[in-house]
Motif scaffolding. Structure first.
Motif, short mmCIF file in Angstrom:
data_model
loop_
_atom_site.label_atom_id
_atom_site.label_comp_id
_atom_site.label_asym_id
_atom_site.label_seq_id
_atom_site.Cartn_x
_atom_site.Cartn_y
_atom_site.Cartn_z
N TYR A 32 0.83 -1.20 0.00
CA TYR A 32 0.00 0.00 0.00
C TYR A 32 0.86 1.26 0.00
O TYR A 32 0.59 2.21 -0.73
N TYR A 35 2.32 1.75 -3.42
CA TYR A 35 1.31 2.26 -4.35
C TYR A 35 1.11 3.76 -4.16
O TYR A 35 1.07 4.52 -5.13
N GLU A 36 0.99 4.21 -2.91
CA GLU A 36 0.82 5.64 -2.64
C GLU A 36 2.02 6.44 -3.11
O GLU A 36 1.87 7.52 -3.69
N GLN A 37 3.21 5.92 -2.87
CA GLN A 37 4.41 6.63 -3.31
C GLN A 37 4.50 6.69 -4.82
O GLN A 37 4.93 7.71 -5.38
N ARG A 38 4.07 5.66 -5.50
CA ARG A 38 4.06 5.66 -6.97
C ARG A 38 3.07 6.70 -7.50
O ARG A 38 3.37 7.42 -8.45
N GLN A 39 1.91 6.80 -6.86
CA GLN A 39 0.92 7.79 -7.26
C GLN A 39 1.46 9.21 -7.05
O GLN A 39 1.29 10.08 -7.89
N GLN A 40 2.11 9.43 -5.92
CA GLN A 40 2.68 10.74 -5.63
C GLN A 40 3.79 11.07 -6.63
O GLN A 40 3.90 12.21 -7.09
N ASN A 42 4.03 10.01 -9.75
CA ASN A 42 3.40 10.34 -11.02
C ASN A 42 2.84 11.77 -11.00
O ASN A 42 2.98 12.52 -11.97
N LYS A 43 2.22 12.14 -9.89
CA LYS A 43 1.67 13.49 -9.76
C LYS A 43 2.79 14.53 -9.82
O LYS A 43 2.67 15.54 -10.52
N GLN A 46 4.08 14.96 -13.35
CA GLN A 46 3.18 15.77 -14.16
C GLN A 46 3.33 17.25 -13.84
O GLN A 46 3.35 18.10 -14.74
#
Length: 100
Positions: A32, A35-40, A42-43, A46
């Motif tokens: 988990y 996953y959160e670190q990967r989302q951050q 990507n953000k 961008q």
């Protein structure tokens, strides 16, 4: 059935299972969190791309303003409502439509 019981009695198998469960769910770098670190990440990538484009655009506009006096005058008139001594400036503000 005997094979499953023998497998559960094997200490190496049990240690491996406990290690995998620990790493997947209880460690500070569990699935988990990854996953959160990967989302951050990507953000943030961008945002980096957006600001890189904006910086390039602003530096291009700055080059145009410093090299072309006509562009500088246009910029000053549009942004800061500057005017020449013998002219008048009219600012037209559109009213917001009221919803009933």
């Amino acid at each position: 059935m005997k094979r499953a019981v023998d497998l559960l009695k094997n200490k190496f198998f049990l240690v491996t299972v406990v290690f995998i469960v620990w790493m997947l769910f209880f460690d500070k770098n569990d699935l988990y969190s990854q996953y959160e670190q990967r989302q951050q990440l990507n953000k943030l990538e961008q945002e980096r791309d957006f600001y890189t484009k904006e910086t390039a655009q602003v530096s291009k506009e700055l080059d145009e303003l410093t090299s072309n006096p006509a562009k500088l005058e246009k910029f000053a008139r549009e942004r800061y409502l500057m005017k020449k001594a013998n002219e008048d400036v009219f600012v037209i503000v559109k009213e917001k439509k009221k919803e009933e």
